[in-house]
Design a protein around this motif. Sequence first.
Motif, PDB file in Angstrom:
ATOM      1  N   GLY A 235       0.835  -1.190   0.000  1.00  0.00           N
ATOM      2  CA  GLY A 235       0.000   0.000   0.000  1.00  0.00           C
ATOM      3  C   GLY A 235       0.873   1.243   0.000  1.00  0.00           C
ATOM      4  O   GLY A 235       1.777   1.382  -0.838  1.00  0.00           O
ATOM      5  N   PRO A 236       0.697   2.158   0.973  1.00  0.00           N
ATOM      6  CA  PRO A 236       1.518   3.374   1.019  1.00  0.00           C
ATOM      7  C   PRO A 236       2.882   3.168   1.670  1.00  0.00           C
ATOM      8  O   PRO A 236       3.686   4.100   1.727  1.00  0.00           O
ATOM      9  CB  PRO A 236       0.664   4.324   1.865  1.00  0.00           C
ATOM     10  CG  PRO A 236      -0.085   3.422   2.790  1.00  0.00           C
ATOM     11  CD  PRO A 236      -0.357   2.160   1.997  1.00  0.00           C
ATOM     12  N   TYR A 237       3.144   1.960   2.164  1.00  0.00           N
ATOM     13  CA  TYR A 237       4.386   1.700   2.898  1.00  0.00           C
ATOM     14  C   TYR A 237       5.440   1.124   1.965  1.00  0.00           C
ATOM     15  O   TYR A 237       5.276   0.037   1.411  1.00  0.00           O
ATOM     16  CB  TYR A 237       4.118   0.745   4.068  1.00  0.00           C
ATOM     17  CG  TYR A 237       3.021   1.241   4.977  1.00  0.00           C
ATOM     18  CD1 TYR A 237       3.251   2.273   5.875  1.00  0.00           C
ATOM     19  CD2 TYR A 237       1.738   0.691   4.901  1.00  0.00           C
ATOM     20  CE1 TYR A 237       2.241   2.752   6.698  1.00  0.00           C
ATOM     21  CE2 TYR A 237       0.720   1.162   5.719  1.00  0.00           C
ATOM     22  CZ  TYR A 237       0.976   2.190   6.606  1.00  0.00           C
ATOM     23  OH  TYR A 237      -0.029   2.660   7.407  1.00  0.00           O
ATOM     24  N   ILE A 238       6.533   1.876   1.803  1.00  0.00           N
ATOM     25  CA  ILE A 238       7.643   1.459   0.951  1.00  0.00           C
ATOM     26  C   ILE A 238       8.785   1.015   1.863  1.00  0.00           C
ATOM     27  O   ILE A 238       9.349   1.820   2.612  1.00  0.00           O
ATOM     28  CB  ILE A 238       8.087   2.587   0.014  1.00  0.00           C
ATOM     29  CG1 ILE A 238       6.923   3.003  -0.894  1.00  0.00           C
ATOM     30  CG2 ILE A 238       9.286   2.143  -0.832  1.00  0.00           C
ATOM     31  CD1 ILE A 238       7.232   4.202  -1.774  1.00  0.00           C
ATOM     32  N   MET A 239       9.116  -0.276   1.786  1.00  0.00           N
ATOM     33  CA  MET A 239      10.124  -0.854   2.674  1.00  0.00           C
ATOM     34  C   MET A 239      11.394  -1.112   1.861  1.00  0.00           C
ATOM     35  O   MET A 239      11.433  -2.005   1.002  1.00  0.00           O
ATOM     36  CB  MET A 239       9.587  -2.151   3.284  1.00  0.00           C
ATOM     37  CG  MET A 239       8.243  -1.952   3.977  1.00  0.00           C
ATOM     38  SD  MET A 239       7.489  -3.488   4.575  1.00  0.00           S
ATOM     39  CE  MET A 239       8.569  -3.863   5.968  1.00  0.00           C
ATOM     40  N   PRO A 240      12.471  -0.341   2.101  1.00  0.00           N
ATOM     41  CA  PRO A 240      13.698  -0.516   1.318  1.00  0.00           C
ATOM     42  C   PRO A 240      14.572  -1.638   1.841  1.00  0.00           C
ATOM     43  O   PRO A 240      14.512  -1.990   3.021  1.00  0.00           O
ATOM     44  CB  PRO A 240      14.396   0.839   1.477  1.00  0.00           C
ATOM     45  CG  PRO A 240      13.971   1.301   2.838  1.00  0.00           C
ATOM     46  CD  PRO A 240      12.556   0.788   3.035  1.00  0.00           C
ATOM     47  N   LYS A 241      15.364  -2.201   0.963  1.00  0.00           N
ATOM     48  CA  LYS A 241      16.403  -3.176   1.311  1.00  0.00           C
ATOM     49  C   LYS A 241      15.855  -4.296   2.201  1.00  0.00           C
ATOM     50  O   LYS A 241      16.339  -4.551   3.302  1.00  0.00           O
ATOM     51  CB  LYS A 241      17.586  -2.487   1.990  1.00  0.00           C
ATOM     52  CG  LYS A 241      18.887  -3.290   1.853  1.00  0.00           C
ATOM     53  CD  LYS A 241      20.091  -2.519   2.332  1.00  0.00           C
ATOM     54  CE  LYS A 241      21.361  -3.336   2.121  1.00  0.00           C
ATOM     55  NZ  LYS A 241      22.573  -2.640   2.603  1.00  0.00           N
ATOM     56  N   VAL A 242      14.828  -4.969   1.711  1.00  0.00           N
ATOM     57  CA  VAL A 242      14.232  -6.093   2.429  1.00  0.00           C
ATOM     58  C   VAL A 242      15.047  -7.349   2.155  1.00  0.00           C
ATOM     59  O   VAL A 242      15.394  -7.650   1.009  1.00  0.00           O
ATOM     60  CB  VAL A 242      12.766  -6.297   2.005  1.00  0.00           C
ATOM     61  CG1 VAL A 242      12.194  -7.581   2.595  1.00  0.00           C
ATOM     62  CG2 VAL A 242      11.930  -5.098   2.440  1.00  0.00           C
ATOM     63  N   ALA A 243      15.335  -8.114   3.207  1.00  0.00           N
ATOM     64  CA  ALA A 243      16.158  -9.327   3.082  1.00  0.00           C
ATOM     65  C   ALA A 243      15.288 -10.494   2.612  1.00  0.00           C
ATOM     66  O   ALA A 243      14.738 -11.240   3.422  1.00  0.00           O
ATOM     67  CB  ALA A 243      16.826  -9.647   4.409  1.00  0.00           C
ATOM     68  N   GLY A 244      15.180 -10.669   1.308  1.00  0.00           N
ATOM     69  CA  GLY A 244      14.411 -11.770   0.739  1.00  0.00           C
ATOM     70  C   GLY A 244      15.320 -12.899   0.294  1.00  0.00           C
ATOM     71  O   GLY A 244      16.470 -13.000   0.737  1.00  0.00           O
ATOM     72  N   ALA A 245      14.806 -13.743  -0.601  1.00  0.00           N
ATOM     73  CA  ALA A 245      15.619 -14.881  -1.051  1.00  0.00           C
ATOM     74  C   ALA A 245      15.163 -15.358  -2.413  1.00  0.00           C
ATOM     75  O   ALA A 245      13.984 -15.224  -2.792  1.00  0.00           O
ATOM     76  CB  ALA A 245      15.552 -16.023  -0.041  1.00  0.00           C
ATOM     77  N   PHE A 246      16.102 -15.958  -3.143  1.00  0.00           N
ATOM     78  CA  PHE A 246      15.848 -16.623  -4.422  1.00  0.00           C
ATOM     79  C   PHE A 246      15.895 -18.133  -4.195  1.00  0.00           C
ATOM     80  O   PHE A 246      16.856 -18.660  -3.645  1.00  0.00           O
ATOM     81  CB  PHE A 246      16.910 -16.248  -5.457  1.00  0.00           C
ATOM     82  CG  PHE A 246      16.946 -14.788  -5.818  1.00  0.00           C
ATOM     83  CD1 PHE A 246      15.816 -13.991  -5.717  1.00  0.00           C
ATOM     84  CD2 PHE A 246      18.124 -14.209  -6.272  1.00  0.00           C
ATOM     85  CE1 PHE A 246      15.855 -12.642  -6.058  1.00  0.00           C
ATOM     86  CE2 PHE A 246      18.179 -12.867  -6.624  1.00  0.00           C
ATOM     87  CZ  PHE A 246      17.040 -12.076  -6.513  1.00  0.00           C
ATOM     88  N   SER A 247      14.853 -18.818  -4.627  1.00  0.00           N
ATOM     89  CA  SER A 247      14.797 -20.270  -4.469  1.00  0.00           C
ATOM     90  C   SER A 247      15.545 -20.977  -5.596  1.00  0.00           C
ATOM     91  O   SER A 247      15.574 -20.508  -6.738  1.00  0.00           O
ATOM     92  CB  SER A 247      13.334 -20.733  -4.460  1.00  0.00           C
ATOM     93  OG  SER A 247      13.258 -22.140  -4.568  1.00  0.00           O
ATOM     94  N   THR A 248      16.114 -22.151  -5.247  1.00  0.00           N
ATOM     95  CA  THR A 248      16.682 -23.053  -6.250  1.00  0.00           C
ATOM     96  C   THR A 248      16.005 -24.418  -6.197  1.00  0.00           C
ATOM     97  O   THR A 248      16.476 -25.374  -6.805  1.00  0.00           O
ATOM     98  CB  THR A 248      18.202 -23.220  -6.037  1.00  0.00           C
ATOM     99  OG1 THR A 248      18.429 -23.829  -4.759  1.00  0.00           O
ATOM    100  CG2 THR A 248      18.917 -21.884  -6.101  1.00  0.00           C
TER     101      THR A 248
END
Length: 289
Positions: free
Chosen positions: A224-237
């Motif tokens: 929504g209106p919340y922009i969260m920078p540099k979020v620690a996500g992941a890429f699956s293999t």
Amino acid sequence: MIKKAPVGEIPFAIAGDSRIYVTAFVNGSDSLRFLVDTGASSIVLNTNSPKLKGLIHNGELADNLGTSGENSVEYSNDNSVKVGTIQYDKAGCAHIPYPPEYWDGVFGLNGLAAFNIEINYDDFKIYCYPKETLTVEDSYVSLPFTYKYDVPFVHLHIKLNGTLHNLLLEVDTGSDRIIDLNTPFVNKNNLLETKKPFAISRIASSDGGSGELKNVFFDEVIVGPYIMPKVAGAFSTLIFGMQSKENIDGMIGNNFLKRFNMLIDFNADKLYLQPNNFYYTPFYDFLVR
């Protein structure tokens, strides 16, 4: 989040793995530790739990799709389950052999979706409301959800390498992860070589399988209106299970979801979010030491 009084309350705790745990009683048992899991279509009984020995009823085989693979499990339909002030009779429960130290069971969607629920991380309570369409203030972020593989999915905007993607992601409070993107999406967009992982994770799921995830920083996650920078996500293999599916893009775990008080309107198929006291907490402690 709702002005009307709930019809039931379920106290919970947040453990060090960022997941929600409640106390349950099954078929006359003593107190049991249950994981709250919107990514599980059913209540689950851990067949390796010493506390449930002799209390799990006979059932029939059913299919089970986990994060990293698929298998068959036994399923019974005549269980008595009490969680907080809520009592379920003739509850359907899957039987899955988790390690005994994990938890005694899982509080899944067939229990949660008997009501409209508010998961309030500030109060540490799940509030249960009658299953009717709710009136919610405009200040809350509203995300319509749809069911795939018997669990809810929402669309969320995530920016990667300067490109904004509108992704279909599973809402999975039973995961200790943040946001994991599925292998087909990662491969289609050639993402593995674009970001250097800050860590490698091994995961295990209810089907007994495991796999590897490359932990990276996403540019932004937009709620929504919340922009969260540099979020620690992941890429699956992973090449098996939910994270190998091409018709979905990934999943949102409770290390992300816990940052918002969450109302799930199962009657209108809408998810409402409001930032809470966990909003600014670190994703991983080792990243800020």
